[in-house]
Design a protein around this motif. Sequence first.
Motif, PDB file in Angstrom:
ATOM      1  N   LEU A  32       0.799  -1.222  -0.129  1.00  0.00           N
ATOM      2  CA  LEU A  32       0.066  -0.083  -0.235  1.00  0.00           C
ATOM      3  C   LEU A  32       0.875   1.287   0.034  1.00  0.00           C
ATOM      4  N   GLY A  33       1.036   1.773  -0.945  1.00  0.00           N
ATOM      5  CA  GLY A  33       2.007   2.946  -1.342  1.00  0.00           C
ATOM      6  C   GLY A  33       3.232   2.148  -1.088  1.00  0.00           C
ATOM      7  N   THR A  34       4.138   3.019  -0.369  1.00  0.00           N
ATOM      8  CA  THR A  34       5.538   2.362   0.163  1.00  0.00           C
ATOM      9  C   THR A  34       5.371   1.364   1.208  1.00  0.00           C
ATOM     10  N   ASN A  35       4.363   0.989   1.985  1.00  0.00           N
ATOM     11  CA  ASN A  35       4.070   0.191   2.956  1.00  0.00           C
ATOM     12  C   ASN A  35       3.954  -1.154   2.488  1.00  0.00           C
ATOM     13  N   ASP A  36       4.878  -2.144   2.722  1.00  0.00           N
ATOM     14  CA  ASP A  36       4.847  -3.472   2.599  1.00  0.00           C
ATOM     15  C   ASP A  36       3.835  -3.987   3.665  1.00  0.00           C
ATOM     16  N   LEU A  37       2.265  -4.506   3.181  1.00  0.00           N
ATOM     17  CA  LEU A  37       1.422  -4.869   4.055  1.00  0.00           C
ATOM     18  C   LEU A  37       1.742  -6.398   4.456  1.00  0.00           C
ATOM     19  N   MET A  38       2.251  -7.123   3.423  1.00  0.00           N
ATOM     20  CA  MET A  38       2.442  -8.394   3.717  1.00  0.00           C
ATOM     21  C   MET A  38       3.338  -8.949   2.663  1.00  0.00           C
ATOM     22  N   ASN A  39       4.212  -9.923   3.141  1.00  0.00           N
ATOM     23  CA  ASN A  39       5.157 -10.568   2.327  1.00  0.00           C
ATOM     24  C   ASN A  39       5.283 -12.147   2.573  1.00  0.00           C
ATOM     25  N   SER A  40       5.515 -12.868   1.529  1.00  0.00           N
ATOM     26  CA  SER A  40       5.146 -14.283   1.430  1.00  0.00           C
ATOM     27  C   SER A  40       6.419 -14.812   2.250  1.00  0.00           C
ATOM     28  N   ARG A  41       7.559 -14.238   2.595  1.00  0.00           N
ATOM     29  CA  ARG A  41       8.790 -14.727   3.386  1.00  0.00           C
ATOM     30  C   ARG A  41       8.395 -14.604   4.701  1.00  0.00           C
TER      31      ARG A  41
END
Length: 224
Positions: A32-41
């Motif tokens: 969301l924008g520059t915010n990494d809401l979730m990452n598969s790692r």
Amino acid sequence: MIPWVQLDSAKTPDGARELRLKQRGAEFSIMLGTNDLMNSRLSGSEQALAKLSCDRIAGHSRPKILIGGLGMGFTLRAALTELGPDAGVAVAELVPAVVAWARGPMAELFDGCLDDPRVSVREADVGHIIRSDKAAWDAVLLDVDNGPEGIVHKGNDALYSAAGLTAARTALKPGGVLAVWSQGPDNGFTRRLKQAGFAVEEVKTRANGKRGARHVIWIATNPR
């Protein structure tokens, strides 16, 4: 280094911002924008959200679980692992594109869990479902924001308000559990949970097993 590739994008429910699905090799990110809401790692704390909740309702017959937020499916998959064949799991996802990503580019990550006969997916606001139900759920798991504040959808603020927590307690069966994921602590939210009549545990967990950022999960139990 393998570069990130943007696969798709979708507007947030208010239409003001954009969610972006990105991939780098086998790794996925929803931003969301520059915010990494979730990452598969980084799935450890989402899995803990499910395990902690299921542990608390282990003695319940034919449990019904409501998960707010589909994300990358880590909470759903962990819940299905913990629950028996008589359970029912409803997932509320407000952004239709996230469901499409789960069945499309991220299908391998979901590993067929959306086709589990115990699972139903509702493209709906989890708050509306909570407010429409009474003593319907053994557990309600909320992983729709980065904490008890509406980030993706400002309407989610109501989930964490005094009125929203009262509605959540009403939607739970006696002995049922409200579990809320957060990227960090929030003393005000802990107080609101207690004021709503919940018995509250605040559990600290890691983003990835014993490593990664420290996250917080509130386990709020509706007294019998």
